[in-house]
Design a protein around this motif. Structure first.
Motif, PDB file in Angstrom:
ATOM      1  N   SER A  78      -7.022   1.252  -5.808  1.00  0.00           N
ATOM      2  CA  SER A  78      -6.386  -0.044  -5.520  1.00  0.00           C
ATOM      3  C   SER A  78      -4.915   0.169  -5.148  1.00  0.00           C
ATOM      4  O   SER A  78      -4.420  -0.427  -4.185  1.00  0.00           O
ATOM      5  CB  SER A  78      -6.535  -1.028  -6.692  1.00  0.00           C
ATOM      6  OG  SER A  78      -5.910  -0.530  -7.847  1.00  0.00           O
ATOM      7  N   GLY A  79      -4.265   1.067  -5.873  1.00  0.00           N
ATOM      8  CA  GLY A  79      -2.865   1.363  -5.535  1.00  0.00           C
ATOM      9  C   GLY A  79      -2.740   2.013  -4.164  1.00  0.00           C
ATOM     10  O   GLY A  79      -1.902   1.627  -3.340  1.00  0.00           O
ATOM     11  N   LEU A  80      -3.604   2.998  -3.888  1.00  0.00           N
ATOM     12  CA  LEU A  80      -3.532   3.702  -2.596  1.00  0.00           C
ATOM     13  C   LEU A  80      -3.823   2.753  -1.432  1.00  0.00           C
ATOM     14  O   LEU A  80      -3.160   2.808  -0.388  1.00  0.00           O
ATOM     15  CB  LEU A  80      -4.514   4.878  -2.575  1.00  0.00           C
ATOM     16  CG  LEU A  80      -4.159   6.049  -3.489  1.00  0.00           C
ATOM     17  CD1 LEU A  80      -5.290   7.089  -3.500  1.00  0.00           C
ATOM     18  CD2 LEU A  80      -2.837   6.718  -3.056  1.00  0.00           C
ATOM     19  N   THR A  81      -4.795   1.873  -1.610  1.00  0.00           N
ATOM     20  CA  THR A  81      -5.125   0.946  -0.525  1.00  0.00           C
ATOM     21  C   THR A  81      -3.964  -0.029  -0.283  1.00  0.00           C
ATOM     22  O   THR A  81      -3.645  -0.362   0.867  1.00  0.00           O
ATOM     23  CB  THR A  81      -6.433   0.185  -0.843  1.00  0.00           C
ATOM     24  OG1 THR A  81      -7.450   1.148  -1.111  1.00  0.00           O
ATOM     25  CG2 THR A  81      -6.873  -0.698   0.306  1.00  0.00           C
ATOM     26  N   ALA A  82      -3.306  -0.449  -1.365  1.00  0.00           N
ATOM     27  CA  ALA A  82      -2.133  -1.328  -1.200  1.00  0.00           C
ATOM     28  C   ALA A  82      -1.031  -0.599  -0.428  1.00  0.00           C
ATOM     29  O   ALA A  82      -0.402  -1.172   0.479  1.00  0.00           O
ATOM     30  CB  ALA A  82      -1.641  -1.807  -2.563  1.00  0.00           C
ATOM     31  N   ASP A  91       1.594  -7.283   3.848  1.00  0.00           N
ATOM     32  CA  ASP A  91       2.050  -7.547   2.481  1.00  0.00           C
ATOM     33  C   ASP A  91       0.843  -7.410   1.545  1.00  0.00           C
ATOM     34  O   ASP A  91      -0.149  -8.128   1.701  1.00  0.00           O
ATOM     35  CB  ASP A  91       2.634  -8.973   2.420  1.00  0.00           C
ATOM     36  CG  ASP A  91       3.208  -9.311   1.056  1.00  0.00           C
ATOM     37  OD1 ASP A  91       3.375  -8.377   0.228  1.00  0.00           O
ATOM     38  OD2 ASP A  91       3.479 -10.501   0.809  1.00  0.00           O
ATOM     39  N   ALA A  92       0.890  -6.475   0.611  1.00  0.00           N
ATOM     40  CA  ALA A  92      -0.262  -6.234  -0.267  1.00  0.00           C
ATOM     41  C   ALA A  92       0.214  -5.776  -1.634  1.00  0.00           C
ATOM     42  O   ALA A  92       1.291  -5.184  -1.758  1.00  0.00           O
ATOM     43  CB  ALA A  92      -1.160  -5.156   0.344  1.00  0.00           C
ATOM     44  N   ARG A  93      -0.574  -6.067  -2.664  1.00  0.00           N
ATOM     45  CA  ARG A  93      -0.314  -5.461  -3.973  1.00  0.00           C
ATOM     46  C   ARG A  93      -1.618  -5.246  -4.732  1.00  0.00           C
ATOM     47  O   ARG A  93      -2.601  -5.952  -4.520  1.00  0.00           O
ATOM     48  CB  ARG A  93       0.686  -6.262  -4.811  1.00  0.00           C
ATOM     49  CG  ARG A  93       0.118  -7.438  -5.559  1.00  0.00           C
ATOM     50  CD  ARG A  93       0.901  -7.765  -6.841  1.00  0.00           C
ATOM     51  NE  ARG A  93       0.228  -7.210  -8.012  1.00  0.00           N
ATOM     52  CZ  ARG A  93       0.472  -7.593  -9.260  1.00  0.00           C
ATOM     53  NH1 ARG A  93       1.405  -8.490  -9.519  1.00  0.00           N
ATOM     54  NH2 ARG A  93      -0.196  -7.054 -10.270  1.00  0.00           N
TER      55      ARG A  93
END
Ligand code: ADP
Ligand code: ASP
Ligand code: MG
Length: 411
Positions: A78-82, A91-93
């Motif tokens: 999830s972090g890498l995709t953000a 804009d992503a988190r």
């Protein structure tokens, strides 16, 4: 403009290039003016490795610590995709289960989702941000991380789609839809343009890994439009080909008698030998198993000749050590001779709503297997399904034979 949940499975986020591909695919939907929430699995192979760490250290490990370990795979992706989305100017988190919060019951290792607070995510999406949610995980009543059972990111995605009132839930995977059987073992399998919720539910529950059973259950109940499609086909930015829509039964015009075949190597067979044949014996065996969190699937009990009988049933292969431990604790109160366990088994199932109105489906199955010398160990049926347990070595042979026997092969 639509609100879409896009879920990417393990092979779709298997390395950084694929994560970049996912980000580009998501960006396309955002650029088209859609509100998008993303759900990701762990990189393929990672969850297996994490599970193995736990079982190698202790076969009967603490399920709460198992969850603490196996939930980490999705946190990474999830972090890498953000980050990959941010690199493209989107804009992503990332969101972990507990941050949303996605609340579950306390059944660690196979928790059920109880509620999702969608308000914050909806507000973020409306302001143009893409939430990237770690699939497979939530938070339990004990305030600890839970996981939803193997393949659980599908369920995270469908539940999120319901909570966010999304127009669709797109499940991106490594095949371009739902087939008549696993296309990896039957090259002649045919892609289905549509499949009924009920059939998909039954296929998933007997082993078709393409969607987790609970995700289909939830989609059916909450009326979520689910589509299965490939993240690899087409122009490299994900599929432009139509996938498979999961729909109501009355939307399917030509209904086959058998619409799909599934197999599962995830079960193990247990035979409890020479149990006394008296009222209450099934309760004495299956009660403690259920209390111990072990799900039992197929069951056969033989007639007794001498006041004792053999009880044979199947449990999830991962639950076998626990099941044996539970039964051995009961040996005094139940009074059986011994427990035999066999993990080299496979369950083969044929599924179709047409079975309700057509006879002869089971006999075709038994005959095809007999013609190939395959022995049937246990049989179970439901309204739209027939399952048999056979030796695992014959899995492919059996599935291919049945696929041909029911006329499902593509030309
Ligand atoms: P993901 O990691 O994307 O969640 P999974 O491995 O869980 O992917 O599910 C996709 C796999 O499901 C396919 O690679 C395929 O081998 C398997 N599968 C089993 N039965 C079917 C079926 N009837 N149709 C399509 N795929 C199937
Ligand atoms: N990563 C988890 C698993 O392998 C969940 C999922 O992929 O859906 O089971
Ligand atoms: Mg999956």
């Amino acid at each position: 403009m639509a609100r879409i949940v896009m879920k990417f499975g393990g092979t779709s986020v298997a390395d950084l290039d694929r994560i970049k591909n996912v980000a580009a695919r998501v960006k396309r939907e955002v650029d088209a003016g859609n509100e998008v929430a993303v759900v990701v699995s762990a990189m393929s192979g990672v969850t297996n490795q994490l599970v193995k760490y736990c079982t190698d250290l202790s076969p009967l490990h603490d399920a709460r610590e198992y969850d603490a370990v196996v939930a980490t795979g999705e946190q990474v992706t999830s972090g890498l995709t953000a980050i990959a989305l941010q690199n493209l100017g989107v804009d992503a988190r990332s969101w972990s289960g507990w941050q949303i919060p996605l609340k579950t019951d306390g059944a660690h290792g196979k928790a059920r989702i109880e509620s999702i607070d969608g308000a914050t995510l909806i507000a973020r999406m409306q302001s143009g941000q893409v939430p990237v949610v770690a699939g497979f995980q939530g938070i339990g009543p004990d305030n600890r991380v839970t996981t939803l059972g193997r393949g659980g990111s599908d369920t995270s995605a469908v539940a999120l789609a319901a909570a966010l009132q999304a127009d669709r839930c797109d499940i991106y995977t490594d095949v371009d839809g739902v087939y008549t059987t696993d296309p990896r073992i039957v090259p002649k399998a045919r892609k289905l343009a549509k499949i009924a919720y009920e059939e998909m539910l039954e296929l998933a529950s007997v082993g078709a890994k393409v969607l987790q059973t609970r995700s289909v259950e939830l989609a059916m109940k909450q009326r979520v439009r689910v589509q299965v499609l490939s993240s690899f086909e087409g122009n490299g930015l994900g599929s432009d080909l139509p996938g498979t829509m999961v729909v109501d039964e009355d939307e399917i015009v030509e209904q086959a008698i058998v619409s799909g075949i599934a197999y599962s190597r995830d079960e193990a067979k247990i035979t409890v030998r020479r149990v006394p044949d008296r009222p209450g014996i099934a309760a004495a065996i299956f009660g403690p198993l259920s209390d111990g969190g072990v799900n039992v699937d197929m069951i056969v009990q033989n007639v007794s000749a001498d006041g004792t009988t053999d009880m044979t049933f199947t449990v999830g292969r991962a639950d076998l050590p626990r099941a044996k431990a539970v039964l051995n604790e009961q040996i005094g109160s139940i009074g059986f001779a011994e427990i035999l366990a066999d993990s080299d088994v496979a369950k083969i199932s044929v599924v179709g709503t047409g079975m309700r109105s057509h006879a002869g489906v089971a006999s075709t199955m038994f005959k095809s297997l007999a013609d190939r010398g395959i022995n049937i160990q246990v049989i179970s049926t439901s309204e739209i399904k027939v399952s048999v347990l056979i030796a695992a070595d014959y899995t492919e042979l059996a599935v291919r034979a049945l696929h041909t026997a029911y006329g499902l092969d593509s030309e």
